[in-house]
Write a protein that holds these residues in place. Sequence first.
Motif, short mmCIF file in Angstrom:
data_model
loop_
_atom_site.label_atom_id
_atom_site.label_comp_id
_atom_site.label_asym_id
_atom_site.label_seq_id
_atom_site.Cartn_x
_atom_site.Cartn_y
_atom_site.Cartn_z
N HIS A 288 0.81 -1.22 0.00
CA HIS A 288 0.00 0.00 0.00
C HIS A 288 0.85 1.27 0.00
O HIS A 288 0.38 2.32 -0.47
N CYS A 289 2.07 1.20 0.55
CA CYS A 289 2.83 2.44 0.70
C CYS A 289 4.26 2.38 0.16
O CYS A 289 4.99 3.36 0.27
N LYS A 290 4.68 1.26 -0.41
CA LYS A 290 6.04 1.20 -0.94
C LYS A 290 6.20 2.18 -2.10
O LYS A 290 5.23 2.46 -2.83
N LYS A 291 7.39 2.70 -2.25
CA LYS A 291 7.62 3.66 -3.33
C LYS A 291 9.02 3.50 -3.89
O LYS A 291 9.91 2.93 -3.25
N GLU A 318 7.96 3.08 3.38
CA GLU A 318 7.45 4.40 3.72
C GLU A 318 6.71 4.36 5.06
O GLU A 318 7.07 5.07 5.98
N CYS A 320 2.51 3.21 6.70
CA CYS A 320 1.11 3.65 6.62
C CYS A 320 0.32 2.94 7.70
O CYS A 320 0.86 2.20 8.52
N GLY A 326 6.39 0.34 7.22
CA GLY A 326 6.52 0.11 5.79
C GLY A 326 6.64 -1.35 5.40
O GLY A 326 6.82 -1.65 4.21
#
Length: 526
Positions: A288-291, A318, A320, A326
């Motif tokens: 859901h929040c990896k970038k 990241e 969330c 993360g």
Amino acid sequence: MLKIYDYAKMPVVDVVNDILVDASKRGASDIHFDPMESHMKIRIRIDGQLIDYSDVPNEIKKNLITRIKIISGMNITESRLPQDGAIKATLKGVPLDLRVSCLPTNEGEKIVIRILDYSMSLNGIESLGFSQNNYRKVLEMVSVPNGIILVTGATGSGKSTTVYSMLQRLNKEDTNIITVEDPIEMNIEGINQVQTNSEIGLTFASALRSILRQDPNVIMIGEIRDTETAQIAIRASITGHIVLSTLHTNDALTTIERLLDMEVQRYLLASALMGIISQKLARRLCPHCKKLRPANDYEKQLFKKILNRDIQEIYTNEGCDECTNGYQGRIAIHEVLLLNQEIRDAISSNIRKEQLRELVYKSGVTTLLQDGLEKVLEGYTTLEEILKLVELEDDTLGVSSEILQAMGKNNNSNNNVEQKTDNIESLNSSLKIDDVNPTNIQNTQSLTSNNNLNFDLKIDEVPINNQNKTSNNQNFDLKIDEVNPTNTTNYNSLNNTSNNSTINSKPSNSYNYNQQMDYLEDLLNH
């Protein structure tokens, strides 16, 4: 954020139930109840990391420990000895299968509860995160008619999950499967499972002898712990059975060495060993929040040298509301060795470790580091996680010396010292002499016949007996490891020649350090 319970209004029974259910829902693998002087600290392990969960006041501590011991079947009157227990129940609609361990400490009894999760095993081998190449090798392993397959790794690295997944695949109507475990971690319908009990003499080795009389097709040994178990397991695998087991080693090469250390005969190991699966667990990035982030120069060089791939970006964590810092869950990185005939011949012929390493990692094996870096590029985990699990120096077995040099690692597999000598009138001796013991040296002379002597000496307890070295014009590039050339004479043939020599043997005795230094000083002053 610590969870706070109102112990004045909430019964201890409800507190324990809530802790067990909440930890299971959070995906914890362990619950720790740590006694301290002022209170008891509760911690849970999520994705391999221990985090604080709650604090228990001292006046409630004893009641809480007693409740856990009651439901896990322990003796509540015994607080001086370690105890083990188990809990299998459904609480608040959540099925729980727990293993409980109690250990007396100076501050009181410490409880650790292991939460068993079989979902990965039940989903099959294909759900374990094998790469396509490794998955093909594993399927080939389990399809063989006989032989031993080993799953290796540290404690808590998912070995049992992998073994149970393989058993699920082998569990067919026409197959008789018997396991011997300590403890039985997962009940599987259609498989005969034996729990060891050392107090009455039911050990892995004694159970194996009886299992061989039960007409098994597949035998699973929970863990190979000693020489006797290893030898019986190997012999069982060459008599027409598939044997699955686990071992606490880090990679394929050390697994072979460990079995040889357990006095398994080489010819038996070479014919019995089918494959080795080594694995470690890395935290999985939260989807859901990896970038993506730009890769730095070191990371670009690392991926280029290890995977021969040019990268510009890699994934990072990241954080969330859906994850912990993360990360969410864990994924395995693997090293799968499927033995070929060349490796079998090498094991049985007792070749040197360096040569065996070269054979193993040139047979198409993807190392732990390589598999981990592939999973980083695919967005499953981060480079930081992989580098925490796999040290570059430990996982350079399958990497060429050019790569090591580019990564700044000095590969000393070739210890020969290169000497460039332009003047034949000079004697340039670069000696690496380990374990030197200059006892009974006679007629060591004629080493100073030239005006230019350049010695680069490394001398450590090397026994050299009765040597006579006579030369005028010599270029030496000697590498002498553990030298004991007893009764060796007349090195006169070295006159007017250029030699590259390597002498390997075992030192016969040790020598006083001061006498070594005196000898070296006399030799240089001669």
